[in-house]
Write an enzyme that holds these catalytic residues in place. Structure first.
Site, PDB file in Angstrom:
ATOM      1  N   LYS A   1       0.821  -1.206   0.000  1.00 43.68           N
ATOM      2  CA  LYS A   1       0.000   0.000   0.000  1.00 43.68           C
ATOM      3  C   LYS A   1       0.865   1.270   0.000  1.00 43.68           C
ATOM      4  O   LYS A   1       0.448   2.309  -0.487  1.00 43.68           O
ATOM      5  CB  LYS A   1      -0.934   0.031   1.215  1.00 43.68           C
ATOM      6  CG  LYS A   1      -1.866  -1.173   1.356  1.00 43.68           C
ATOM      7  CD  LYS A   1      -2.818  -1.329   0.199  1.00 43.68           C
ATOM      8  CE  LYS A   1      -3.936  -2.335   0.468  1.00 43.68           C
ATOM      9  NZ  LYS A   1      -3.490  -3.736   0.570  1.00 43.68           N
TER      10      LYS A   1
HETATM   11  C1  LIG Z   1      -4.074  -4.858   0.070  1.00 45.42           C
HETATM   12  C2  LIG Z   1      -3.217  -6.057   0.017  1.00 45.42           C
HETATM   13  C3  LIG Z   1      -3.444  -7.070  -0.927  1.00 45.42           C
HETATM   14  C4  LIG Z   1      -4.585  -7.020  -1.899  1.00 45.42           C
HETATM   15  O1  LIG Z   1      -4.447  -5.991  -2.854  1.00 45.42           O
HETATM   16  P1  LIG Z   1      -5.722  -5.434  -3.641  1.00 45.42           P
HETATM   17  O2  LIG Z   1      -5.230  -4.271  -4.393  1.00 45.42           O
HETATM   18  O3  LIG Z   1      -6.734  -5.073  -2.597  1.00 45.42           O
HETATM   19  O4  LIG Z   1      -6.201  -6.551  -4.511  1.00 45.42           O
HETATM   20  C5  LIG Z   1      -2.578  -8.146  -0.941  1.00 45.42           C
HETATM   21  N1  LIG Z   1      -1.571  -8.249  -0.050  1.00 45.42           N
HETATM   22  C6  LIG Z   1      -1.330  -7.304   0.875  1.00 45.42           C
HETATM   23  C7  LIG Z   1      -0.215  -7.496   1.838  1.00 45.42           C
HETATM   24  C8  LIG Z   1      -2.140  -6.171   0.935  1.00 45.42           C
HETATM   25  O5  LIG Z   1      -1.894  -5.226   1.862  1.00 45.42           O
END
Ligand SMILES: *Cc1c(COP(=O)(O)O)cnc(C)c1O
Length: 498
Positions: free
Chosen positions: A110
């Site tokens: 993120k």
């Molecule tokens: C948010 C997240 C995901 C999923 O990503 P999306 O964009 O919501 O599909 C996978 N792994 C981690 C560690 C995340 O923080």
């Protein structure tokens, strides 16, 4: 470039306006009216820094930002907050490559977008002469919340409110959020799951009375979820960057295809891969990897999306989700950008909990393959890759690795190198790592558990967890889903004597 709502093509905004607003008021998401084609001179791109690549990609999408404004946002975001100047290292593991997107301040992917979003938003406010204070309202399954707060903490002219499912995040994730500093940060746990939090947040966004009430106080909502284009397009950058690294290393020739396997929840990360492909990046297959919540896997197999099923809590909590918001954008493109068809499918999802995509539209999804890894398979995969390659993956990344393994013999997968998108540091989910490697942790303290992961990986703790265990808890709100609106009003001081 103009952005239009998936639900109504007459609702259009510029890029900066779409970033400020987050979601369209008709309930839809903003999509680019035309997807740009990039020229991609790979001899040149192979030598780009991450920041140069970010500029190369983002200038095509955020067209009402000046070049200077964009460069300033990029420089401010991708700096020493990351523990490596490369920002997104590509590491060879076995026959695959892992694109490590966890070198930012909160050690999850993120950070790739949430380090830049606050700067994009401030610049967008300037471009539009927006005087209102921006209230970021966000639902999180654990990682978005911390990364968004870290990005927006004490950013002037903003307030940030994060809702997370009390029982649905890992202990490190929860601690990271509850120890967040910054006068403008607010964390609220809810009794419910991520979908409950996300749908309520969407409802608050689309509540016209609440919107008026905020406007009366010079306040305006925006979103830090991946529904915001200011999250989505910065994620296109690392797909380009990864490809450029393989060119640079001589692993592939310009134009050769690569696959990406993406651990998927809200469909934001993999959708960025789709946009990268649409702009001209040679991607063969996009592997959509799910955990025990197999709603996306089932959709890609059958064309039926059905959220009427139990919500499974897993060791990859950031993928525990039954309503993947960004899938709406892909469906919109698949149905030929027909917002009437799209709206009727989304309304059916809202009212009945399911919809079916006709097979003539399903063929538009041919570059996606879907697989899933159960909890047991995920733990097994962590162990197997560790034993083979002496490399420790977090449980989300392990889901993507296992999904690839299940599909590796298929012709279209075998044909290309595969890049596993690595979304979190193993230090963020240390209990799962020890369980996978069958290390008995029953008598270990939280600190011992981290020490053990440190020994196994041969890596020091990332700064993000180093002080976590001693940091004071600064937030303690816990409410029912029905009280989320009141909580927002309370935080914003709007519920007394109107
Ligand atoms: C948010 C997240 C995901 C999923 O990503 P999306 O964009 O919501 O599909 C996978 N792994 C981690 C560690 C995340 O923080």
């Amino acid at each position: 470039m103009i952005y239009k709502s998936t639900r109504n093509p007459n609702n259009t905004l510029t890029a900066s306006q779409a970033i400020l607003q987050g979601l369209s008021q008709d309930g839809g998401l903003f999509v680019p009216s035309d997807i740009p084609r990039l020229t991609n001179n790979w001899q040149e791109l192979a030598n780009y820094s991450y920041q140069e690549m970010a500029f190369y990609v983002l200038k095509e999408f955020l067209t009402d930002f000046s070049e200077d404004e964009l460069r300033a946002c990029i420089q401010a975001a991708y700096d020493e907050k990351f523990d490596t100047p490369i920002i997104a290292p590509l590491v060879k593991v076995g026959t695959n490559y892992h694109l490590e997107l966890f070198h930012g301040p909160t050690i999850a992917f993120k950070d790739m977008a949430l380090t830049i979003l606050p700067y994009l938003m401030k610049t967008a406010a300037k471009i539009n002469h927006n005087e209102s204070k921006i209230v970021i309202l966000t639902a999180t399954s654990g990682d978005t919340g911390k990364a968004a707060m870290a990005g927006f903490a004490d950013v002037e002219g903003t307030e940030i409110i994060v809702f997370y499912p009390k029982e649905g995040v890992s202990s490190i994730q929860e601690r990271q959020m509850l120890t967040q500093e910054g006068q403008n940060t607010h964390v609220v746990a809810i009794h419910g799951n991520f979908d409950d939090a996300q749908s309520k947040v969407k409802e608050l966004f689309n509540d016209p009375v609440l919107r008026e009430q905020l406007a009366d106080h010079q306040l305006q909502f925006s979103s830090a979820n991946s529904m915001n284009i200011g999250r989505l397009f910065p994620q296109v950058v690392y797909y380009y960057y990864a490809y450029a690294q393989l060119i640079k290393a001589g692993t592939i020739q310009a134009g050769e295809e690569v696959n990406f396997s993406v651990p998927t929840g809200n469909f934001g990360n993999i959708l960025a891969g789709y946009y990268a492909q649409q702009t001209g990046l040679p991607i063969g297959q996009l592997i959509c990897a799910s955990n025990d919540n197999t709603v996306l896997y089932d959709f890609f197999q059958t064309g039926t999306y059905d959220r009427n099923r139990p919500f499974e809590l897993t060791i990859s909590p950031s993928m525990d989700i039954l309503v993947s918001s960004n899938l709406e954008r892909l469906i919109y493109h698949a149905v030929g950008e027909d917002s009437k068809i799209l709206s009727s499918l989304m309304n059916q999802l809202q009212e009945e909990g399911h919809y079916h995509l006709e097979s003539n539209y399903q063929v538009q999804l041919h570059d996606f393959l879907a697989e899933f890894a159960s909890q047991g398979e995920t733990l097994q995969e962590i162990k197997e890759v560790y034993e083979e390659s002496d490399y420790i993956m977090d449980p989300h990344t392990a889901v993507a690795s296992k999904a690839w393994r299940k599909l590796q013999d298929r012709e279209e997968v075998e044909a290309n190198p595969t890049i596993i998108i690595s979304t979190a540091s193993p230090f963020k989910f240390p209990e799962a790592i020890l369980d996978a490697l069958t290390v008995d942790r029953s008598s270990l303290s939280d600190k011992d558990i981290l020490e053990k992961v440190s020994q196994l990986t041969g890596l020091d703790y990332p700064p993000a967890v180093e002080h976590l265990l001693e940091a004071p808890i600064l937030h303690n709100r816990l409410v029912d889903v029905a009280s989320m609106k009141d909580e927002v009003l309370d935080i914003l001081n709007l519920n007394k004597g109107k």
